[in-house]
Motif scaffolding. Sequence first.
Motif, PDB file in Angstrom:
ATOM      1  N   ALA A 230      37.139  33.708  42.472  1.00 52.24           N
ATOM      2  CA  ALA A 230      36.663  33.668  43.859  1.00 52.24           C
ATOM      3  C   ALA A 230      37.838  33.565  44.825  1.00 52.24           C
ATOM      4  O   ALA A 230      37.850  34.214  45.880  1.00 52.24           O
ATOM      5  CB  ALA A 230      35.714  32.495  44.043  1.00 52.24           C
ATOM      6  N   ARG A 231      38.831  32.754  44.489  1.00 51.10           N
ATOM      7  CA  ARG A 231      40.004  32.621  45.355  1.00 51.10           C
ATOM      8  C   ARG A 231      40.762  33.952  45.443  1.00 51.10           C
ATOM      9  O   ARG A 231      41.251  34.321  46.519  1.00 51.10           O
ATOM     10  CB  ARG A 231      40.934  31.528  44.820  1.00 51.10           C
ATOM     11  N   ARG A 232      40.861  34.640  44.337  1.00 47.10           N
ATOM     12  CA  ARG A 232      41.563  35.931  44.328  1.00 47.10           C
ATOM     13  C   ARG A 232      40.874  36.919  45.264  1.00 47.10           C
ATOM     14  O   ARG A 232      41.523  37.638  46.011  1.00 47.10           O
ATOM     15  CB  ARG A 232      41.609  36.466  42.898  1.00 47.10           C
ATOM     16  N   ALA A 234      38.798  36.082  47.819  1.00 39.44           N
ATOM     17  CA  ALA A 234      38.881  35.586  49.195  1.00 39.44           C
ATOM     18  C   ALA A 234      40.254  35.844  49.802  1.00 39.44           C
ATOM     19  O   ALA A 234      40.373  36.171  50.991  1.00 39.44           O
ATOM     20  CB  ALA A 234      38.556  34.094  49.231  1.00 39.44           C
ATOM     21  N   GLU A 235      41.300  35.705  49.003  1.00 36.58           N
ATOM     22  CA  GLU A 235      42.654  35.933  49.510  1.00 36.58           C
ATOM     23  C   GLU A 235      42.906  37.396  49.850  1.00 36.58           C
ATOM     24  O   GLU A 235      43.738  37.716  50.702  1.00 36.58           O
ATOM     25  CB  GLU A 235      43.677  35.445  48.480  1.00 36.58           C
ATOM     26  N   ALA A 236      42.165  38.299  49.191  1.00 40.36           N
ATOM     27  CA  ALA A 236      42.348  39.728  49.447  1.00 40.36           C
ATOM     28  C   ALA A 236      41.585  40.201  50.674  1.00 40.36           C
ATOM     29  O   ALA A 236      41.889  41.265  51.218  1.00 40.36           O
ATOM     30  CB  ALA A 236      41.903  40.536  48.232  1.00 40.36           C
ATOM     31  N   LEU A 237      40.595  39.418  51.106  1.00 37.63           N
ATOM     32  CA  LEU A 237      39.759  39.800  52.246  1.00 37.63           C
ATOM     33  C   LEU A 237      40.255  39.100  53.506  1.00 37.63           C
ATOM     34  O   LEU A 237      40.218  37.867  53.594  1.00 37.63           O
ATOM     35  CB  LEU A 237      38.302  39.414  51.981  1.00 37.63           C
ATOM     36  N   PRO A 238      40.700  39.836  54.502  1.00 33.81           N
ATOM     37  CA  PRO A 238      41.283  39.209  55.704  1.00 33.81           C
ATOM     38  C   PRO A 238      40.327  38.296  56.449  1.00 33.81           C
ATOM     39  O   PRO A 238      40.770  37.359  57.123  1.00 33.81           O
ATOM     40  CB  PRO A 238      41.670  40.416  56.572  1.00 33.81           C
ATOM     41  N   THR A 239      39.025  38.559  56.364  1.00 30.86           N
ATOM     42  CA  THR A 239      38.054  37.791  57.144  1.00 30.86           C
ATOM     43  C   THR A 239      37.244  36.827  56.288  1.00 30.86           C
ATOM     44  O   THR A 239      36.238  36.293  56.751  1.00 30.86           O
ATOM     45  CB  THR A 239      37.088  38.753  57.851  1.00 30.86           C
ATOM     46  N   ALA A 240      37.666  36.591  55.054  1.00 29.53           N
ATOM     47  CA  ALA A 240      36.855  35.786  54.139  1.00 29.53           C
ATOM     48  C   ALA A 240      36.891  34.301  54.468  1.00 29.53           C
ATOM     49  O   ALA A 240      37.902  33.761  54.913  1.00 29.53           O
ATOM     50  CB  ALA A 240      37.301  36.005  52.706  1.00 29.53           C
ATOM     51  N   ARG A 241      35.754  33.673  54.211  1.00 26.53           N
ATOM     52  CA  ARG A 241      35.612  32.214  54.287  1.00 26.53           C
ATOM     53  C   ARG A 241      35.181  31.749  52.902  1.00 26.53           C
ATOM     54  O   ARG A 241      34.153  32.192  52.390  1.00 26.53           O
ATOM     55  CB  ARG A 241      34.561  31.864  55.340  1.00 26.53           C
ATOM     56  N   LEU A 242      35.964  30.887  52.278  1.00 33.44           N
ATOM     57  CA  LEU A 242      35.692  30.421  50.921  1.00 33.44           C
ATOM     58  C   LEU A 242      35.094  29.021  50.948  1.00 33.44           C
ATOM     59  O   LEU A 242      35.648  28.113  51.576  1.00 33.44           O
ATOM     60  CB  LEU A 242      36.970  30.429  50.085  1.00 33.44           C
ATOM     61  N   THR A 243      33.960  28.848  50.260  1.00 32.50           N
ATOM     62  CA  THR A 243      33.343  27.533  50.099  1.00 32.50           C
ATOM     63  C   THR A 243      33.200  27.265  48.608  1.00 32.50           C
ATOM     64  O   THR A 243      32.620  28.088  47.882  1.00 32.50           O
ATOM     65  CB  THR A 243      31.960  27.472  50.764  1.00 32.50           C
TER      66      THR A 243
END
Length: 274
Positions: A230-232, A234-243
């Motif tokens: 999931a972190r990988r 989220a880090e690739a998506l410029p607009t991602a919000r990780l919960t």
Amino acid sequence: MRTLTLPYAGPAGGGAVEYALAGSPAPPTTLFLHGLAGSIEDTRPLASGVPGRKVFAHLPGHGGSTGPAPLGYDTLAAAALAVADHEHATAALGVSLGAATLLRILSRTPDRFERVVLYLPAVADVPRKPEAVAPHRDLADRLAVADVPGVADALLRTQPLAVRDVAIARDWAERRAKELVAEDGDARRWLPLAEAVPLDPRGLERLRAVRVPVLVVAQEGDPAHPVAAARRVAEALPTARLTVFDQAGALWGHRAGLRALVTEFLTPIGNHSR
């Protein structure tokens, strides 16, 4: 819910996708995609507070949806897009396999949806570890001999370690196991998907073109859906919000909080005051 069937064409061949509609006819329209060996019923709890129209699709190889063998992400993406386009979906939520299908779509058409939720992405561009694929191999073997308790046990092994003995999770696994055995389909139809990756070597790079809001949801203690994956993503998506939820599991241990998170994210700004 009203159930419909829609033909689709993919690069490896065509098929038919089964889907159901719920909610009000007013916008927005959100597409919901389940996980591997899952069903429409599995995504409905995530949609309970989401406004507008809800479209629940069975991915090829699941429910009444068909596709060419062996199943691959191009086929799943083609089926999902056929429903999204036909029903004018402006947002999408994918669970595990459904999240991977949305990653495939985002890497090819980054502006197709206005908002996207990736719930428990299990894999991106790196193949799953053998221990993560093992429950799906066992599931196929158990299905082949119509072993309902064995199927239920294999399904539980795809859930976080801390919830495998929780009553609600066991009830889900037993219900789903009976449904899968009753379907009497090819027991090994999902294995190609369990071992495949949705993104090609440049897929992560292409995700950087995504400009729409993306919510990525993970949970600790879940070997089938590692937080690292999931972190990988989220880090690739410029607009991602990780919960990231704790080991009690997002759906099993924090259902109300998960629903509130998804509902808030998928509710257009103009709808919050209504």
